[in-house]
Design an enzyme around this catalytic site. Structure first.
Site, PDB file in Angstrom:
ATOM      1  N   HIS A  17     -19.986 -34.869 -14.624  1.00 49.21           N
ATOM      2  CA  HIS A  17     -18.574 -34.595 -14.881  1.00 49.21           C
ATOM      3  C   HIS A  17     -18.137 -34.915 -16.308  1.00 49.21           C
ATOM      4  CE1 HIS A  17     -18.192 -38.923 -14.341  1.00 49.21           C
ATOM      5  NE2 HIS A  17     -17.001 -38.836 -14.900  1.00 49.21           N
TER       6      HIS A  17
HETATM    7  C1  UD1 Z   1     -11.672 -39.544 -15.361  1.00 56.06           C
HETATM    8  C2  UD1 Z   1     -11.997 -40.632 -16.388  1.00 56.06           C
HETATM    9  C3  UD1 Z   1     -13.494 -40.864 -16.427  1.00 56.06           C
HETATM   10  C4  UD1 Z   1     -14.050 -41.131 -15.044  1.00 56.06           C
HETATM   11  C5  UD1 Z   1     -13.643 -39.979 -14.127  1.00 56.06           C
HETATM   12  C6  UD1 Z   1     -14.128 -40.170 -12.722  1.00 56.06           C
HETATM   13  C7  UD1 Z   1     -10.503 -40.713 -18.344  1.00 56.06           C
HETATM   14  C8  UD1 Z   1     -10.417 -40.434 -19.796  1.00 56.06           C
HETATM   15  N1  UD1 Z   1     -11.588 -40.232 -17.730  1.00 56.06           N
HETATM   16  O1  UD1 Z   1     -12.256 -38.343 -15.835  1.00 56.06           O
HETATM   17  O2  UD1 Z   1     -13.755 -41.992 -17.236  1.00 56.06           O
HETATM   18  O3  UD1 Z   1     -15.446 -41.237 -15.113  1.00 56.06           O
HETATM   19  O4  UD1 Z   1     -12.211 -39.907 -14.125  1.00 56.06           O
HETATM   20  O5  UD1 Z   1     -13.850 -39.040 -11.962  1.00 56.06           O
HETATM   21  O6  UD1 Z   1      -9.647 -41.361 -17.808  1.00 56.06           O
HETATM   22  N2  UD1 Z   1      -8.581 -33.071 -11.136  1.00 56.06           N
HETATM   23  C9  UD1 Z   1      -8.377 -32.645  -9.848  1.00 56.06           C
HETATM   24  N3  UD1 Z   1      -7.983 -33.555  -8.925  1.00 56.06           N
HETATM   25  C10 UD1 Z   1      -7.791 -34.857  -9.229  1.00 56.06           C
HETATM   26  C11 UD1 Z   1      -7.988 -35.272 -10.553  1.00 56.06           C
HETATM   27  C12 UD1 Z   1      -8.385 -34.388 -11.500  1.00 56.06           C
HETATM   28  O7  UD1 Z   1      -8.545 -31.478  -9.524  1.00 56.06           O
HETATM   29  O8  UD1 Z   1      -7.446 -35.632  -8.319  1.00 56.06           O
HETATM   30  C13 UD1 Z   1      -9.054 -32.110 -12.150  1.00 56.06           C
HETATM   31  C14 UD1 Z   1      -7.976 -31.601 -13.037  1.00 56.06           C
HETATM   32  O9  UD1 Z   1      -8.231 -30.269 -13.294  1.00 56.06           O
HETATM   33  C15 UD1 Z   1      -8.158 -32.409 -14.311  1.00 56.06           C
HETATM   34  C16 UD1 Z   1      -9.652 -32.659 -14.331  1.00 56.06           C
HETATM   35  O10 UD1 Z   1     -10.021 -32.755 -12.954  1.00 56.06           O
HETATM   36  O11 UD1 Z   1      -7.703 -31.746 -15.430  1.00 56.06           O
HETATM   37  C17 UD1 Z   1     -10.059 -33.914 -15.039  1.00 56.06           C
HETATM   38  O12 UD1 Z   1      -9.343 -35.043 -14.540  1.00 56.06           O
HETATM   39  P1  UD1 Z   1      -9.010 -36.297 -15.495  1.00 56.06           P
HETATM   40  O13 UD1 Z   1      -8.352 -37.359 -14.711  1.00 56.06           O
HETATM   41  O14 UD1 Z   1      -8.322 -35.817 -16.707  1.00 56.06           O
HETATM   42  O15 UD1 Z   1     -10.414 -36.784 -15.984  1.00 56.06           O
HETATM   43  P2  UD1 Z   1     -11.821 -36.927 -15.258  1.00 56.06           P
HETATM   44  O16 UD1 Z   1     -12.739 -35.922 -15.835  1.00 56.06           O
HETATM   45  O17 UD1 Z   1     -11.681 -37.001 -13.775  1.00 56.06           O
END
Ligand code: UD1
Length: 367
Positions: A205
Site C-alpha cells: 500500500h
Molecule cells: C495511512 C498512513 C500509513 C499507514 C496506512 C495503513 C499516513 C500518511 N499514512 O496510509 O502510514 O501505513 O494508513 O493503512 O497517515 N481509503 C478508503 N477507506 C478508508 C481510508 C482510506 O477507501 O477507510 C482510501 C482513500 O481513497 C484514501 C486512500 O485510501 O485516499 C489512502 O488513505 P490515507 O489515509 O490517506 O492513507 P493510507 O495510504 O491508508
C-alpha cells in the site's frame, strides 16, 4: 481527576492504543479516546475495535481522506475543539500517520503535554510521509515511549530530553499477545481454502510501490512468478485497488490463478494468516514487527526500514523492490527460511502497563 486523551486515526493505530486503554480502565485518570476518522471503512477501522476490545471512541471527528495537507489541517481544526472542551492534562499519540502529527501539533500549540508512543523510529527517507510525521512529532513531544534501541539512539541524536525518554517495548506486540488465544478461532484458512505453510501472505500500500504503473506491473510479474509454486493472499488496501483500476491492471491481477485478492481483513484473520503463511511479503511497518514476533520470514519491499531490530534479531529482510531482487530473495527464503534470533527486548505483552506506570510516577504525579 487528571484527564488523558489518546488519539487513533488509521489502521495501525488501533493495536497500539488498545492495550493502553485496557491499562487505563478503572484507573485514577479519566481516559478518552478520539478517533479522527482518517480511516473510516469497516475493515480498516471498526472491526479493530471489536477484535482488540478497544472501547468505542468518545469522539469521532469524521475527517476522512484528502491530500496530506487537507487531511492534517482538517484533523487539527476538529481536534482543537475537543481540546478546548475537554482540557486534558496529557495527549497520547502513536506511530507515524497524519493523525499523529496533526493531533500532536494541536496539543502543543495549546500548551497541553504530549506523549509519543513508538518515538524515535527513523527510516532516514524523507520521501516517506511517515518519516516526516515521525521527525515532526518527536521534535515537539514532551515524553517519548520507545519500542527498540534504535529509537533511543535517534532521539538522543535529536537532543530529546533523556529524562523524558522511556524504553518500554512495543504496545502493538501487547495487542498481538492479547489476541493470540482468539486467533485459533479464526476460520480464514477454511474460508480461503488454504493449508498451513502453503501460501504466501502479501500486502502492498506504500505510495512508492502502488502509485505508479511500472511498479504495479512489476508486482504483477512477481505474483505470476510465485503463483507457479504457491498460493498468494493479497488483502487489498483501498489505495492499491483504486490504482489498479486507474492503471487498467485490475483484470490482469484477478486472472492470476493462484492469487486470492480479498478486502482488507480483520485483525484476527490477518494475524492467523500471518502465523500460518510460508512467508510474508509486505511494505508495511507493523507487519515487520508482528512477523518477527511470530517467527515468520518477512520480505520487506522497501529500501529502508525504521525498525532495524526486526533485521538484527528478527526474520525481516529488506529488499529493494525490483523484479530480480525479489525473485532472488524469494528463492533464498524458500531454501533457507530466516529464523528469529530472539524476541526484541521488552516485547513481552506488558509495554502498556509500563507506560501507564511511568505516567503515574513521573508525568501526571502532581496534577
Ligand atoms: C495511512 C498512513 C500509513 C499507514 C496506512 C495503513 C499516513 C500518511 N499514512 O496510509 O502510514 O501505513 O494508513 O493503512 O497517515 N481509503 C478508503 N477507506 C478508508 C481510508 C482510506 O477507501 O477507510 C482510501 C482513500 O481513497 C484514501 C486512500 O485510501 O485516499 C489512502 O488513505 P490515507 O489515509 O490517506 O492513507 P493510507 O495510504 O491508508
Amino acid at each position: 481527576m487528571s484527564k488523558i486523551i489518546s488519539v487513533v486515526g488509521a489502521r495501525p493505530n488501533f493495536m497500539k492504543v488498545a492495550p493502553i486503554a485496557r491499562a487505563l480502565t478503572n484507573h485514577i485518570y479519566e481516559h478518552l479516546i478520539v478517533h479522527t476518522g482518517q480511516h473510516y471503512d469497516y475493515n480498516l477501522s471498526d472491526s479493530f475495535f471489536v477484535d482488540l476490545e478497544l472501547p468505542k471512541p468518545d469522539y469521532f471527528l469524521g475527517v476522512g481522506s484528502g491530500s496530506h495537507s487537507e487531511q492534517t489541517a482538517k484533523i487539527m481544526v476538529e481536534f482543537e475543539k475537543i481540546l478546548i472542551k475537554e482540557q486534558p492534562n496529557l495527549v497520547i499519540v502513536v506511530g507515524d500517520v497524519n493523525s499523529t502529527i496533526a493531533c500532536g501539533l494541536t496539543s502543543v500549540k495549546m500548551g497541553i503535554k504530549l506523549a509519543h508512543i513508538e518515538a524515535g523510529l527513523r527510516s532516514f527517507d524523507k520521501s516517506m510521509p511517515e518519516e516526516v510525521n515521525r521527525i515532526a512529532t518527536d521534535s515537539i513531544a514532551d515524553y517519548f515511549f520507545v519500542t527498540e534501541e534504535s529509537g533511543l539512539i535517534n532521539l538522543k541524536k535529536m537532543g530529546a530530553d533523556e529524562n523524558n525518554t522511556f524504553f518500554v517495548g512495543n504496545t502493538m506486540i501487547d495487542s498481538l499477545i492479547f489476541a493470540l488465544p482468539k486467533i485459533v478461532q479464526s476460520k480464514i484458512l477454511e474460508r480461503l481454502n488454504l493449508t498451513k505453510k502453503n501460501f504466501v501472505l502479501t500486502t502492498l500500500h506504500r505510495p512508492s510501490n502502488v502509485d505508479n504503473y511500472e511498479k504495479l506491473s512489476m508486482f504483477l510479474d512477481i505474483f505470476n512468478y510465485i503463483s507457479q509454486f504457491a498460493k498468494i493472499v493479497l488483502p487489498i488496501h483501498p489505495r492499491t485497488r483504486k490504482n489498479l483500476i486507474e492503471f487498467g491492471l485490475i483484470e490482469k491481477f484477478e486472472q492470476i490463478s493462484n492469487l486470492i485478492i480479498t478486502e482488507p481483513l480483520s485483525y484476527l484473520d490477518f494475524i492467523r494468516l500471518m502465523q500460518d503463511s510460508k512467508f510474508v511479503m509486505t511494505d508495511s511497518g507493523g507487519i515487520q514487527e508482528e512477523s518477527t514476533f511470530l517467527d515468520v520470514p518477512c520480505l520487506t519491499l522497501r529500501n529502508s526500514t525504521e525498525r532495524p531490530i526486526t533485521i538484527e534479531l528478527g526474520t525481516n529482510l529488506l529488499i529493494n523492490p525490483e523484479y530480480t531482487n525479489i525473485v532472488k530473495s524469494i528463492s533464498s527464503v524458500l531454501e533457507n527460511p530466516t529464523k528469529r534470533i530472539s524476541i526484541p527486548p521488552l516485547w513481552d505483552g506488558h509495554s502498556a502497563e509500563r507506560i501507564v506506570n511511568i505516567i503515574q510516577e513521573k508525568i501526571l504525579k502532581f496534577t
